[in-house]
Design a protein around this motif. Structure first.
Motif, mmCIF file in Angstrom:
data_model
loop_
_atom_site.group_PDB
_atom_site.id
_atom_site.type_symbol
_atom_site.label_atom_id
_atom_site.label_comp_id
_atom_site.label_asym_id
_atom_site.label_seq_id
_atom_site.Cartn_x
_atom_site.Cartn_y
_atom_site.Cartn_z
ATOM 1 N N SER A 137 0.830 -1.205 0.000
ATOM 2 C CA SER A 137 0.000 0.000 0.000
ATOM 3 C C SER A 137 0.866 1.258 0.000
ATOM 4 C CB SER A 137 -0.907 0.003 1.240
ATOM 5 O OG SER A 137 -1.831 -1.060 1.162
ATOM 6 N N HIS A 183 8.619 9.757 -3.332
ATOM 7 C CA HIS A 183 7.803 9.360 -4.491
ATOM 8 C C HIS A 183 8.233 10.077 -5.777
ATOM 9 C CE1 HIS A 183 5.317 12.888 -3.205
ATOM 10 N NE2 HIS A 183 5.217 13.039 -4.506
ATOM 11 N N ARG A 184 8.880 11.230 -5.623
ATOM 12 C CA ARG A 184 9.353 11.944 -6.831
ATOM 13 C C ARG A 184 10.649 11.357 -7.391
ATOM 14 N NH1 ARG A 184 7.589 18.016 -5.067
ATOM 15 N NH2 ARG A 184 5.367 17.606 -5.256
HETATM 16 N N1 COS Z 1 -3.332 10.248 -10.058
HETATM 17 C C1 COS Z 1 -2.301 11.095 -10.334
HETATM 18 N N2 COS Z 1 -1.417 11.487 -9.389
HETATM 19 C C2 COS Z 1 -1.594 11.017 -8.142
HETATM 20 C C3 COS Z 1 -2.640 10.143 -7.809
HETATM 21 C C4 COS Z 1 -3.515 9.763 -8.825
HETATM 22 N N3 COS Z 1 -4.525 8.927 -8.570
HETATM 23 N N4 COS Z 1 -2.554 9.822 -6.495
HETATM 24 C C5 COS Z 1 -1.500 10.504 -6.009
HETATM 25 N N5 COS Z 1 -0.923 11.214 -7.016
HETATM 26 C C6 COS Z 1 0.239 12.099 -6.916
HETATM 27 C C7 COS Z 1 -0.057 13.240 -5.926
HETATM 28 O O1 COS Z 1 -0.682 14.311 -6.574
HETATM 29 C C8 COS Z 1 1.335 13.585 -5.447
HETATM 30 O O2 COS Z 1 1.938 14.385 -6.445
HETATM 31 P P1 COS Z 1 3.022 15.544 -6.109
HETATM 32 O O3 COS Z 1 4.320 14.867 -6.066
HETATM 33 O O4 COS Z 1 2.923 16.469 -7.279
HETATM 34 O O5 COS Z 1 2.641 16.157 -4.802
HETATM 35 C C9 COS Z 1 2.025 12.234 -5.430
HETATM 36 O O6 COS Z 1 1.328 11.393 -6.334
HETATM 37 C C10 COS Z 1 2.059 11.597 -4.064
HETATM 38 O O7 COS Z 1 0.732 11.496 -3.599
HETATM 39 P P2 COS Z 1 0.395 11.194 -2.084
HETATM 40 O O8 COS Z 1 1.172 12.146 -1.222
HETATM 41 O O9 COS Z 1 -1.078 11.154 -1.915
HETATM 42 O O10 COS Z 1 1.055 9.772 -1.904
HETATM 43 P P3 COS Z 1 1.009 8.750 -0.702
HETATM 44 O O11 COS Z 1 2.378 8.212 -0.525
HETATM 45 O O12 COS Z 1 0.301 9.345 0.479
HETATM 46 O O13 COS Z 1 0.175 7.518 -1.315
HETATM 47 C C11 COS Z 1 -1.724 6.252 -1.883
HETATM 48 C C12 COS Z 1 -1.051 7.623 -1.836
HETATM 49 C C13 COS Z 1 -1.722 5.527 -0.554
HETATM 50 C C14 COS Z 1 -3.141 6.527 -2.300
HETATM 51 C C15 COS Z 1 -1.004 5.395 -2.927
HETATM 52 O O14 COS Z 1 0.278 5.066 -2.514
HETATM 53 C C16 COS Z 1 -1.753 4.133 -3.255
HETATM 54 O O15 COS Z 1 -2.705 4.140 -4.044
HETATM 55 N N6 COS Z 1 -1.327 2.987 -2.685
HETATM 56 C C17 COS Z 1 -1.870 1.712 -3.040
HETATM 57 C C18 COS Z 1 -1.027 1.124 -4.094
HETATM 58 C C19 COS Z 1 -1.714 -0.017 -4.765
HETATM 59 O O16 COS Z 1 -2.834 0.092 -5.207
HETATM 60 N N7 COS Z 1 -0.998 -1.118 -4.858
HETATM 61 C C20 COS Z 1 -1.464 -2.250 -5.555
HETATM 62 C C21 COS Z 1 -0.615 -2.399 -6.768
HETATM 63 S S1 COS Z 1 -1.343 -3.311 -8.041
HETATM 64 S S2 COS Z 1 -1.601 -5.077 -7.312
#
Ligand code: COS
Length: 390
Positions: A137, A183-184
């Motif tokens: 996650s 993440h960047r």
């Molecule tokens: N679309 C585009 N950009 C997105 C996005 C989306 N759906 N979700 C997040 N971002 C971007 C944010 O805008 C942010 O960008 P900036 O660097 O410009 O600020 C960046 O990504 C980081 O976002 P955030 O701070 O929300 O990241 P987190 O580390 O808090 O993680 C979650 C967000 C938990 C939602 C994400 O890690 C997630 O979806 N995890 C689950 C992963 C998953 O589904 N794994 C299964 C893999 S396939 S079996």
């Protein structure tokens, strides 16, 4: 709610693909689903046939080997395939939304010709690899590294839970190019599985969707040319999340297909099976279950179609469909486990028997609450989108 915005009816084109998928699933998939579930073999022959039908690249323009249709066409077809067998649905969903969509959105012309055309036409299998043994996650904590050396990146690391890992020809993989940047610092690469340094590792022994082979992948000094980096360096996390938004609509449709299969079997059984001198469907304990199943199924469908339209709008407005995709996935996947559980209960002993597909629906449904973001992650995404709080 239709593609042309004229109420709740489907266009002729949408009805056509829905019927084509339904007929194909009934004839080609349903009869072999139990056998492939048991063996865990990858159903390559039916997948090739699905490719020939255009099901492996529904939203990909025809010039790139696809069917040139829209998201609604995709969700309608996927639902029908999953109603017959969720494993075939996983393979279709990964190819369409996790592989093709990323290439369509971010690929160069050369990348599209090399990687997208063969996958969209069903000739090759695509996969998507984000998760690692210690990063699920919290996707941005990945440890795999890609280091630039001249005009190549050297890739090293271990990826896990890759759907299609044991058979994929091409893989979209995410690795750190700049670990200090969080993440960047994530970048995305297109992998050719025939090149040295790409190793298919442990196959996962799974509870459900057993025919959609899943494995670990190991990269040992895999040399990826710079031209095969998808998007810019450091853009990988955004690409991964954007693609997952599309993927979550696919998993919601898969969940809907499983829920419907469980529901339809339950209605038939409730009308046939007798106890205490009545059809069991005459008892409130059973009929209320059926009512709840049907209502949740139709609500799931509305959320999925809403998400499909939001994704179409994104093509012109650029407005993210994250909220709609997460709500559809959350609700439809919980509907699938609810319906599969109710179906086992309604069928009782027969629901627990391998003579019927009910127990398979129960096992297959669970993964929809886990992969491509757990229900907990979907709730987190939805709440964050609505409150703006973190
Ligand atoms: N679309 C585009 N950009 C997105 C996005 C989306 N759906 N979700 C997040 N971002 C971007 C944010 O805008 C942010 O960008 P900036 O660097 O410009 O600020 C960046 O990504 C980081 O976002 P955030 O701070 O929300 O990241 P987190 O580390 O808090 O993680 C979650 C967000 C938990 C939602 C994400 O890690 C997630 O979806 N995890 C689950 C992963 C998953 O589904 N794994 C299964 C893999 S396939 S079996």
């Amino acid at each position: 709610m239709s593609a042309n915005g004229q109420g709740f009816t489907l266009s002729d084109e949408h009805k056509m693909i829905q019927k084509a998928a339904r007929d194909f699933a009934e004839k080609e998939i349903k009869p072999i689903a139990a056998e492939f579930d048991e063996s865990g073999d990858f159903p390559i022959e039916t997948i090739k046939k699905m490719g020939a039908m255009g099901f492996m690249g529904i939203e990909v323009p025809e010039e790139y080997g696809g069917a040139g249709m829209d998201t609604l066409a995709y969700v309608l077809a996927l639902e029908e395939i999953c109603k017959a067998d969720a494993s075939h649905g996983t393979i279709m969903s990964v190819n369409n939304s996790l592989f093709n969509y990323g290439l369509l959105m971010y690929g160069t012309e050369e990348q599209k010709q090399t990687f997208l055309v063969p996958v969209a036409s069903g000739e090759k299998i695509g996969a998507y690899s984000l998760t690692e043994p210690m990063s699920g996650s919290d996707a941005s904590t990945m440890r795999s590294r890609a280091v630039l050396e001249g005009d190549e990146y050297i890739l090293n690391g271990r990826k896990s839970w890759v759907s299609g890992g044991p058979v994929a020809d091409f893989v979209v993989v995410f690795m750190m190019t700049n670990p200090e940047a969080g993440h960047r610092g994530v970048s995305c690469f297109l992998i050719d599985a025939t090149l040295p340094g790409f190793i298919r590792a442990k196959k996962e022994p799974k509870m459900g969707i057993r025919a959609s082979a899943t494995s670990e992948l190991v990269f040992e000094n895999y040399r990826c040319p710079v031209k095969n980096r998808l998007g810019e360096e450091g853009e990988g996390f955004k690409i991964g999340m954007t693609v997952l938004d599309a993927g979550r609509i696919g998993i919601a449709s898969q969940a809907l297909g499983i829920a419907e299969a469980a529901y339809e079997a339950s209605v038939e059984y409730a009308k046939e099976r007798e106890a205490f001198g009545k059809k069991i469907g005459q008892f409130q304990g059973i009929s209320f279950k059926l009512a709840d199943m049907k209502t949740r199924i139709e609500a799931s469908r509305l959320l999925i179609h809403q998400a499909a339209f939001a994704k179409e709008r994104f093509k012109t407005s650029g407005e993210r469909f994250t909220l709609e995709a997460s709500m559809a996935k959350l609700f439809a996947s919980e509907t699938a486990t609810f319906c599969a559980d109710a179906a086992v209960q309604i069928h009782a002993g027969m629901g627990y028997s391998k003579e019927l597909p009910i127990e398979r629906y129960y096992r297959d449904a669970k993964i929809t609450e886990i992969y491509e973001g757990t229900s907990e992650i979907q709730r987190m995404v939805i709440a964050r989108m609505e409150t703006g709080l973190r």
